[in-house]
Each structure stands twice: as C-alpha cells, then as structure tokens.
Design a protein around this motif. Sequence first.
Motif, PDB file in Angstrom:
ATOM      1  N   MET A 121       0.946  -1.010   0.053  1.00  0.00           N
ATOM      2  CA  MET A 121      -0.270  -0.040  -0.060  1.00  0.00           C
ATOM      3  C   MET A 121       0.877   1.092   0.016  1.00  0.00           C
ATOM      4  O   MET A 121       1.898   1.351   0.510  1.00  0.00           O
ATOM      5  CB  MET A 121      -0.865  -0.038   1.386  1.00  0.00           C
ATOM      6  CG  MET A 121      -1.719   1.209   1.540  1.00  0.00           C
ATOM      7  SD  MET A 121      -2.887   1.155   2.831  1.00  0.00           S
ATOM      8  CE  MET A 121      -4.033   1.854   2.137  1.00  0.00           C
ATOM      9  N   PHE A 122       0.579   2.184  -0.800  1.00  0.00           N
ATOM     10  CA  PHE A 122       1.197   3.485  -0.745  1.00  0.00           C
ATOM     11  C   PHE A 122       0.443   4.474  -0.500  1.00  0.00           C
ATOM     12  O   PHE A 122      -0.814   4.453  -0.254  1.00  0.00           O
ATOM     13  CB  PHE A 122       1.885   3.867  -2.276  1.00  0.00           C
ATOM     14  CG  PHE A 122       0.909   3.946  -3.139  1.00  0.00           C
ATOM     15  CD1 PHE A 122       0.659   5.537  -3.388  1.00  0.00           C
ATOM     16  CD2 PHE A 122       0.082   3.269  -3.857  1.00  0.00           C
ATOM     17  CE1 PHE A 122      -0.555   5.854  -4.285  1.00  0.00           C
ATOM     18  CE2 PHE A 122      -0.927   3.653  -4.787  1.00  0.00           C
ATOM     19  CZ  PHE A 122      -1.104   4.820  -5.103  1.00  0.00           C
ATOM     20  N   ALA A 123       0.849   5.854  -0.076  1.00  0.00           N
ATOM     21  CA  ALA A 123       0.188   6.871   0.385  1.00  0.00           C
ATOM     22  C   ALA A 123       1.015   8.184  -0.167  1.00  0.00           C
ATOM     23  O   ALA A 123       2.238   7.892  -0.237  1.00  0.00           O
ATOM     24  CB  ALA A 123      -0.085   6.982   1.855  1.00  0.00           C
TER      25      ALA A 123
ATOM     26  N   GLY B  28      -1.535  -0.914  -5.554  1.00  0.00           N
ATOM     27  CA  GLY B  28      -1.468  -1.179  -6.899  1.00  0.00           C
ATOM     28  C   GLY B  28      -2.021  -0.055  -7.729  1.00  0.00           C
ATOM     29  O   GLY B  28      -1.563   1.204  -7.517  1.00  0.00           O
ATOM     30  N   SER B  29      -3.009  -0.286  -8.541  1.00  0.00           N
ATOM     31  CA  SER B  29      -3.518   0.813  -9.374  1.00  0.00           C
ATOM     32  C   SER B  29      -5.017   1.294  -8.822  1.00  0.00           C
ATOM     33  O   SER B  29      -5.569   2.238  -9.373  1.00  0.00           O
ATOM     34  CB  SER B  29      -3.883   0.470 -10.793  1.00  0.00           C
ATOM     35  OG  SER B  29      -4.762  -0.588 -10.984  1.00  0.00           O
ATOM     36  N   GLU B  30      -5.527   0.589  -7.833  1.00  0.00           N
ATOM     37  CA  GLU B  30      -6.562   1.162  -7.007  1.00  0.00           C
ATOM     38  C   GLU B  30      -6.269   2.160  -6.194  1.00  0.00           C
ATOM     39  O   GLU B  30      -5.489   2.134  -5.266  1.00  0.00           O
ATOM     40  CB  GLU B  30      -7.110   0.079  -6.475  1.00  0.00           C
ATOM     41  CG  GLU B  30      -7.718  -1.300  -7.533  1.00  0.00           C
ATOM     42  CD  GLU B  30      -8.280  -2.373  -6.860  1.00  0.00           C
ATOM     43  OE1 GLU B  30      -9.047  -2.096  -5.460  1.00  0.00           O
ATOM     44  OE2 GLU B  30      -8.373  -3.502  -7.350  1.00  0.00           O
ATOM     45  N   LEU B  31      -7.331   3.120  -5.893  1.00  0.00           N
ATOM     46  CA  LEU B  31      -7.139   4.222  -5.024  1.00  0.00           C
ATOM     47  C   LEU B  31      -8.227   4.059  -3.866  1.00  0.00           C
ATOM     48  O   LEU B  31      -9.313   3.559  -4.184  1.00  0.00           O
ATOM     49  CB  LEU B  31      -7.443   5.717  -5.745  1.00  0.00           C
ATOM     50  CG  LEU B  31      -6.376   5.884  -6.825  1.00  0.00           C
ATOM     51  CD1 LEU B  31      -6.753   7.374  -7.469  1.00  0.00           C
ATOM     52  CD2 LEU B  31      -4.847   6.016  -6.091  1.00  0.00           C
ATOM     53  N   ARG B  32      -7.686   4.557  -2.675  1.00  0.00           N
ATOM     54  CA  ARG B  32      -8.809   4.507  -1.629  1.00  0.00           C
ATOM     55  C   ARG B  32      -8.932   5.863  -1.022  1.00  0.00           C
ATOM     56  O   ARG B  32      -8.362   6.940  -1.192  1.00  0.00           O
ATOM     57  CB  ARG B  32      -8.158   3.586  -0.503  1.00  0.00           C
ATOM     58  CG  ARG B  32      -7.944   2.222  -0.648  1.00  0.00           C
ATOM     59  CD  ARG B  32      -7.146   1.711   0.674  1.00  0.00           C
ATOM     60  NE  ARG B  32      -7.599   2.159   1.928  1.00  0.00           N
ATOM     61  CZ  ARG B  32      -7.357   1.520   3.269  1.00  0.00           C
ATOM     62  NH1 ARG B  32      -6.614   0.753   3.129  1.00  0.00           N
ATOM     63  NH2 ARG B  32      -7.841   2.204   4.139  1.00  0.00           N
ATOM     64  N   SER B  33     -10.061   5.912  -0.386  1.00  0.00           N
ATOM     65  CA  SER B  33     -10.177   7.258   0.364  1.00  0.00           C
ATOM     66  C   SER B  33      -9.100   7.505   1.309  1.00  0.00           C
ATOM     67  O   SER B  33      -8.610   6.537   2.244  1.00  0.00           O
ATOM     68  CB  SER B  33     -11.738   7.303   1.160  1.00  0.00           C
ATOM     69  OG  SER B  33     -11.754   8.488   1.843  1.00  0.00           O
ATOM     70  N   ALA B  34      -8.636   8.518   1.522  1.00  0.00           N
ATOM     71  CA  ALA B  34      -7.594   8.932   2.255  1.00  0.00           C
ATOM     72  C   ALA B  34      -8.074   9.777   3.920  1.00  0.00           C
ATOM     73  O   ALA B  34      -7.203   9.978   4.462  1.00  0.00           O
ATOM     74  CB  ALA B  34      -6.487   9.978   1.662  1.00  0.00           C
TER      75      ALA B  34
END
Length: 114
Positions: A1-3, A44-50
Amino acid sequence: MFAVVRTGGKQYRVAAGDKIVIDRIEGEAGASVTLGDVLLAGEGSELRSAAGLTVAAEIIAQAKGEKVIVFKKRRRHNYRRRNGHRQLHTILKIVSVGGQSQQQSGDTVPAAQA
C-alpha cells in the motif's frame, strides 16, 4: 500500500519500509512520528479514500544537506558577496501506511441508531 503525504510544503509518495529525507521536524533519533496530512492512498492501481488515514514513521537521523553557495555580484560596482547555506533535514523510515487515526476509530454508532 502506498500513500502521498504532505509535510514541509512538499509531497512525498511513501510505502512501508521506504526512507525519505524531509525538511527538519522536531524529535530525536529513534522517536516515532505520525504524518497525518495524507492526500492520497492506494494499492496497486486502485485508489482508496484518504480520510482518517495516517502514516507512522521513525526518525533515523537529523542531518544537514550539502552546502549551496549563494554568490551575488553587481558588475562594475566592486560588489561581491559569497554566502553558503546548509539545509537541515530529517531522515525518516516509514513503518506503516494506512493506520486509522484515533479520531476516526473513536467514532462509533450507538446501538439504538443502528
């Protein structure tokens, strides 16, 4: 996971285990800090709510950057000034990405409303 986190007016893409060099923040080597200004998160290529995410990091060292020479000159006026500058840096190791902040985890819905 990245941020993507913002600190010191700059943005950094981080993942667990990364080492980054940021502008100086207070703390001794070995102290843990949390970076709460998370702009973007994903895997990956999916974004999440921050919203409510934090990034936990550990201070490795407080250091100085390389010297930058500032040279001022006005031609034909016998004016020359030479100054040097070394920026103060903090080296961080990212421990974890995506921990819920304590404000978000403390909010619960009472059983009567659920």
